[in-house]
Design a protein around this motif. Structure first.
Motif, PDB file in Angstrom:
ATOM      1  N   VAL A   1      12.242  13.538  12.493  1.00 25.98           N
ATOM      2  CA  VAL A   1      11.594  13.807  11.202  1.00 25.98           C
ATOM      3  C   VAL A   1      10.762  12.602  10.764  1.00 25.98           C
ATOM      4  CG1 VAL A   1      11.995  14.264   8.744  1.00 25.98           C
ATOM      5  CG2 VAL A   1      13.359  15.446  10.480  1.00 25.98           C
ATOM      6  N   VAL A   2      11.356  11.415  10.870  1.00 21.98           N
ATOM      7  CA  VAL A   2      10.662  10.196  10.443  1.00 21.98           C
ATOM      8  C   VAL A   2       9.438   9.945  11.311  1.00 21.98           C
ATOM      9  CG1 VAL A   2      10.864   7.690  10.244  1.00 21.98           C
ATOM     10  CG2 VAL A   2      12.742   9.151   9.477  1.00 21.98           C
ATOM     11  N   ARG A   3       9.573  10.073  12.610  1.00 19.87           N
ATOM     12  CA  ARG A   3       8.439   9.802  13.502  1.00 19.87           C
ATOM     13  C   ARG A   3       7.335  10.832  13.327  1.00 19.87           C
ATOM     14  NH1 ARG A   3      12.663   7.461  16.646  1.00 19.87           N
ATOM     15  NH2 ARG A   3      12.082   5.305  17.170  1.00 19.87           N
ATOM     16  N   ASN A   4       7.705  12.072  13.034  1.00 17.25           N
ATOM     17  CA  ASN A   4       6.687  13.085  12.783  1.00 17.25           C
ATOM     18  C   ASN A   4       5.914  12.764  11.508  1.00 17.25           C
ATOM     19  OD1 ASN A   4       5.437  15.793  13.356  1.00 17.25           O
ATOM     20  ND2 ASN A   4       6.355  16.255  11.365  1.00 17.25           N
ATOM     21  N   ALA A   5       6.625  12.334  10.458  1.00 18.98           N
ATOM     22  CA  ALA A   5       5.956  11.959   9.206  1.00 18.98           C
ATOM     23  C   ALA A   5       5.031  10.767   9.424  1.00 18.98           C
ATOM     24  CB  ALA A   5       6.990  11.644   8.124  1.00 18.98           C
ATOM     25  N   ASP A   6       5.451   9.805  10.253  1.00 16.70           N
ATOM     26  CA  ASP A   6       4.615   8.651  10.580  1.00 16.70           C
ATOM     27  C   ASP A   6       3.359   9.092  11.314  1.00 16.70           C
ATOM     28  OD1 ASP A   6       4.611   5.472  11.017  1.00 16.70           O
ATOM     29  OD2 ASP A   6       4.022   6.412  12.908  1.00 16.70           O
TER      30      ASP A   6
ATOM     31  N   GLU B   1      10.457   8.282   2.316  1.00 20.09           N
ATOM     32  CA  GLU B   1       9.044   8.016   2.577  1.00 20.09           C
ATOM     33  C   GLU B   1       8.885   7.262   3.884  1.00 20.09           C
ATOM     34  OE1 GLU B   1       7.824   7.299  -2.138  1.00 20.09           O
ATOM     35  OE2 GLU B   1       8.132   5.595  -0.799  1.00 20.09           O
ATOM     36  N   VAL B   2       7.745   7.454   4.542  1.00 22.40           N
ATOM     37  CA  VAL B   2       7.328   6.547   5.603  1.00 22.40           C
ATOM     38  C   VAL B   2       6.242   5.646   5.026  1.00 22.40           C
ATOM     39  CG1 VAL B   2       7.949   7.935   7.600  1.00 22.40           C
ATOM     40  CG2 VAL B   2       5.732   8.303   6.513  1.00 22.40           C
ATOM     41  N   TRP B   3       6.264   4.379   5.441  1.00 20.13           N
ATOM     42  CA  TRP B   3       5.309   3.383   4.959  1.00 20.13           C
ATOM     43  C   TRP B   3       4.494   2.845   6.135  1.00 20.13           C
ATOM     44  CZ3 TRP B   3       7.701  -0.587   0.980  1.00 20.13           C
ATOM     45  CH2 TRP B   3       8.171   0.110  -0.145  1.00 20.13           C
ATOM     46  N   ILE B   4       3.191   2.689   5.929  1.00 14.31           N
ATOM     47  CA  ILE B   4       2.327   2.020   6.899  1.00 14.31           C
ATOM     48  C   ILE B   4       1.446   1.040   6.137  1.00 14.31           C
ATOM     49  CG2 ILE B   4       0.495   2.268   8.612  1.00 14.31           C
ATOM     50  CD1 ILE B   4       1.522   5.060   9.222  1.00 14.31           C
ATOM     51  N   GLU B   5       1.593  -0.232   6.421  1.00 15.77           N
ATOM     52  CA  GLU B   5       0.754  -1.239   5.779  1.00 15.77           C
ATOM     53  C   GLU B   5      -0.673  -1.132   6.309  1.00 15.77           C
ATOM     54  OE1 GLU B   5       0.552  -6.118   5.123  1.00 15.77           O
ATOM     55  OE2 GLU B   5       2.300  -5.187   6.072  1.00 15.77           O
ATOM     56  N   LEU B   6      -1.665  -1.345   5.427  1.00 20.61           N
ATOM     57  CA  LEU B   6      -3.061  -1.258   5.833  1.00 20.61           C
ATOM     58  C   LEU B   6      -3.598  -2.638   6.215  1.00 20.61           C
ATOM     59  CD1 LEU B   6      -4.620   1.259   3.281  1.00 20.61           C
ATOM     60  CD2 LEU B   6      -3.523   1.708   5.490  1.00 20.61           C
ATOM     61  N   GLU B   7      -4.554  -2.626   7.129  1.00 16.37           N
ATOM     62  CA  GLU B   7      -5.217  -3.855   7.563  1.00 16.37           C
ATOM     63  C   GLU B   7      -6.095  -4.386   6.440  1.00 16.37           C
ATOM     64  OE1 GLU B   7      -5.216  -6.632  10.093  1.00 16.37           O
ATOM     65  OE2 GLU B   7      -4.952  -4.811  11.297  1.00 16.37           O
ATOM     66  N   ASP B   8      -6.017  -5.693   6.166  1.00 15.60           N
ATOM     67  CA  ASP B   8      -6.869  -6.295   5.145  1.00 15.60           C
ATOM     68  C   ASP B   8      -8.342  -6.089   5.488  1.00 15.60           C
ATOM     69  OD1 ASP B   8      -4.795  -7.194   3.614  1.00 15.60           O
ATOM     70  OD2 ASP B   8      -4.789  -9.237   4.420  1.00 15.60           O
ATOM     71  N   GLY B   9      -9.137  -5.769   4.475  1.00 15.77           N
ATOM     72  CA  GLY B   9     -10.577  -5.601   4.673  1.00 15.77           C
ATOM     73  C   GLY B   9     -10.976  -4.261   5.242  1.00 15.77           C
ATOM     74  N   CYS B  10     -10.000  -3.378   5.513  1.00 15.96           N
ATOM     75  CA  CYS B  10     -10.292  -2.073   6.094  1.00 15.96           C
ATOM     76  C   CYS B  10      -9.978  -0.931   5.136  1.00 15.96           C
ATOM     77  CB  CYS B  10      -9.548  -1.902   7.404  1.00 15.96           C
ATOM     78  SG  CYS B  10     -10.037  -3.070   8.695  1.00 15.96           S
ATOM     79  N   HIS B  11     -10.085  -1.230   3.838  1.00 12.45           N
ATOM     80  CA  HIS B  11      -9.872  -0.236   2.794  1.00 12.45           C
ATOM     81  C   HIS B  11     -10.717  -0.668   1.587  1.00 12.45           C
ATOM     82  CE1 HIS B  11      -7.342  -3.195   0.775  1.00 12.45           C
ATOM     83  NE2 HIS B  11      -6.707  -3.381   1.924  1.00 12.45           N
ATOM     84  N   PRO B  12     -10.968   0.227   0.648  1.00 11.92           N
ATOM     85  CA  PRO B  12     -11.855  -0.100  -0.480  1.00 11.92           C
ATOM     86  C   PRO B  12     -11.177  -0.802  -1.652  1.00 11.92           C
ATOM     87  CG  PRO B  12     -11.283   2.201  -0.577  1.00 11.92           C
ATOM     88  CD  PRO B  12     -10.641   1.660   0.683  1.00 11.92           C
ATOM     89  N   PHE B  13      -9.975  -1.335  -1.460  1.00 11.06           N
ATOM     90  CA  PHE B  13      -9.234  -1.928  -2.570  1.00 11.06           C
ATOM     91  C   PHE B  13      -9.012  -3.424  -2.409  1.00 11.06           C
ATOM     92  CE2 PHE B  13      -7.973   2.484  -1.950  1.00 11.06           C
ATOM     93  CZ  PHE B  13      -8.298   3.030  -3.188  1.00 11.06           C
TER      94      PHE B  13
ATOM     95  N   ILE C   1       0.026  -0.444   0.899  1.00 10.27           N
ATOM     96  CA  ILE C   1       0.809   0.376   1.815  1.00 10.27           C
ATOM     97  C   ILE C   1       0.466   1.849   1.613  1.00 10.27           C
ATOM     98  CG2 ILE C   1       3.146   1.072   2.478  1.00 10.27           C
ATOM     99  CD1 ILE C   1       4.100  -1.676   1.618  1.00 10.27           C
ATOM    100  N   ALA C   2       0.279   2.542   2.733  1.00  8.55           N
ATOM    101  CA  ALA C   2       0.097   3.993   2.711  1.00  8.55           C
ATOM    102  C   ALA C   2       1.472   4.647   2.782  1.00  8.55           C
ATOM    103  CB  ALA C   2      -0.775   4.435   3.880  1.00  8.55           C
ATOM    104  N   ILE C   3       1.665   5.704   1.983  1.00 12.21           N
ATOM    105  CA  ILE C   3       2.971   6.333   1.816  1.00 12.21           C
ATOM    106  C   ILE C   3       2.862   7.831   2.066  1.00 12.21           C
ATOM    107  CG2 ILE C   3       4.922   6.671   0.252  1.00 12.21           C
ATOM    108  CD1 ILE C   3       4.330   3.730   0.520  1.00 12.21           C
ATOM    109  N   ARG C   4       3.772   8.370   2.850  1.00 11.83           N
ATOM    110  CA  ARG C   4       3.915   9.824   2.952  1.00 11.83           C
ATOM    111  C   ARG C   4       5.363  10.171   2.630  1.00 11.83           C
ATOM    112  NH1 ARG C   4       1.861  14.574   4.013  1.00 11.83           N
ATOM    113  NH2 ARG C   4       2.816  16.109   5.413  1.00 11.83           N
ATOM    114  N   THR C   5       5.562  11.071   1.679  1.00 11.92           N
ATOM    115  CA  THR C   5       6.897  11.475   1.242  1.00 11.92           C
ATOM    116  C   THR C   5       7.374  12.669   2.053  1.00 11.92           C
ATOM    117  OG1 THR C   5       6.434  10.689  -1.009  1.00 11.92           O
ATOM    118  CG2 THR C   5       8.254  12.243  -0.746  1.00 11.92           C
ATOM    119  N   PHE C   6       8.667  12.682   2.366  1.00 12.31           N
ATOM    120  CA  PHE C   6       9.258  13.850   3.017  1.00 12.31           C
ATOM    121  C   PHE C   6      10.632  14.108   2.426  1.00 12.31           C
ATOM    122  CE2 PHE C   6      10.398  10.163   5.561  1.00 12.31           C
ATOM    123  CZ  PHE C   6      11.731  10.363   5.889  1.00 12.31           C
ATOM    124  N   GLU C   7      11.082  15.346   2.513  1.00  9.14           N
ATOM    125  CA  GLU C   7      12.333  15.758   1.881  1.00  9.14           C
ATOM    126  C   GLU C   7      13.454  16.039   2.873  1.00  9.14           C
ATOM    127  OE1 GLU C   7      11.408  19.094  -0.555  1.00  9.14           O
ATOM    128  OE2 GLU C   7       9.811  18.054  -1.652  1.00  9.14           O
TER     129      GLU C   7
END
Length: 272
Positions: free
Chosen positions: A216-221, A260-272, A203-209
């Motif tokens: 606010v949430v949609r802008n962070a997304d 935080e906002v969370w975005i799950e990554l597509e399998d096979g589309c990242h180096p991990f 999961i990709a994470i961006r923190t906001f205060e």
């Protein structure tokens, strides 16, 4: 690839600086094994990734930058945080894969929990709190809101509390739910509460205060999606239809909040 955590114990507030990146080695014939390392260059995910490059080819994705940028990145992590709002519960564990420029990548284990639709977040907290009494839920509270506010029949907003997670060596699927939760969920006064689960995910994470209000949430997304595209990472297909955001502190708590906002990554589309 490597992660690194450094605690500056010399400072009274003992800040922690976190880095992740790759090391590129220069090899030459020689030595007892027939080959020897004659050079090493370290690249940080937070400052050295070139925009629009392929994350599966580290030699092409990373570039050298001025050392002053590295110093600024390090010193920026040592600033005092001020008074922090206490977390509502122990945090769901994760493995940090990357501290990038403006975001993190984390691997979360399979998790099972309880979920309810809500109209107001305090109502959702109240319902799940009453249901989970004695079950030791984990932080964060995970909210999912669809981008369909103009629809004639908008989908329900949902709130999920993790209860249990898969330990190392137990596989990538979610564990079985607690018997007490299964017995109560969906019945009588708990008819709106259901069991929810998810397998191991990156999961990709961006923190906001700021307060976790809709704009606010949609802008962070949106900001996070721009960063992922910049660094060659692909969100899970269909994830643009909703936003997922998390709250770690208790309702109405005082101090600096962590959301935080969370975005799950597509399998096979990242180096991990």
């Amino acid at each position: 690839r490597w992660p690194l955590r450094v605690t500056a114990k010399i400072l009274p507030w003992k800040p922690e600086a976190v880095f992740s990146g790759v090391s590129v080695y220069k090899l030459a014939p020689g030595g007892k094994e027939g080959i020897t390392i004659v050079g090493q260059t370290d690249y940080w995910d937070s400052i050295n990734i070139k925009e629009g490059t392929d994350p599966s080819v580290p030699q092409m994705q990373y570039q050298k930058v001025d050392k002053s940028i590295a110093v600024q990145d390090f010193l920026g992590q040592l600033k005092p945080d001020g008074f922090l709002a206490p977390t509502a519960a122990p945090e769901l564990p994760y493995l940090l894969l990357r501290r990038g420029d403006g975001y993190e990548l984390r691997k979360y284990p399979g998790v099972v929990g309880i979920e309810t639709p809500y109209t107001r977040r305090d109502f959702g907290f109240g319902s799940l709190g009453a249901f989970a009494n004695g079950m030791n839920p984990l932080a964060p509270s995970i909210m999912k809101v669809y981008n369909d506010e103009d629809s004639d029949e908008p989908k329900d907003k949902t709130m999920m509390w993790p209860l249990q997670f898969s330990n190392p060596g137990e596989g990538t699927e979610a564990p079985s739910p607690p018997a007490a939760a299964v017995e109560k969920a969906g019945d009588g006064q708990w008819k709106s509460i259901s069991i929810a689960s998810a397998p191991e995910r990156i999961i990709a994470i961006r923190t906001f205060e700021d307060a976790a209000m809709g704009p606010v949430v949609r802008n962070a997304d949106r900001e996070l999606r721009v960063m992922l595209k910049r660094d060659g990472l692909t969100p899970l297909s269909g994830s643009e239809e909703f936003v997922t955001f998390c709250q770690y502190d208790a309702v109405h708590s005082m101090g600096k909040r962590r959301s935080e906002v969370w975005i799950e990554l597509e399998d096979g589309c990242h180096p991990f």
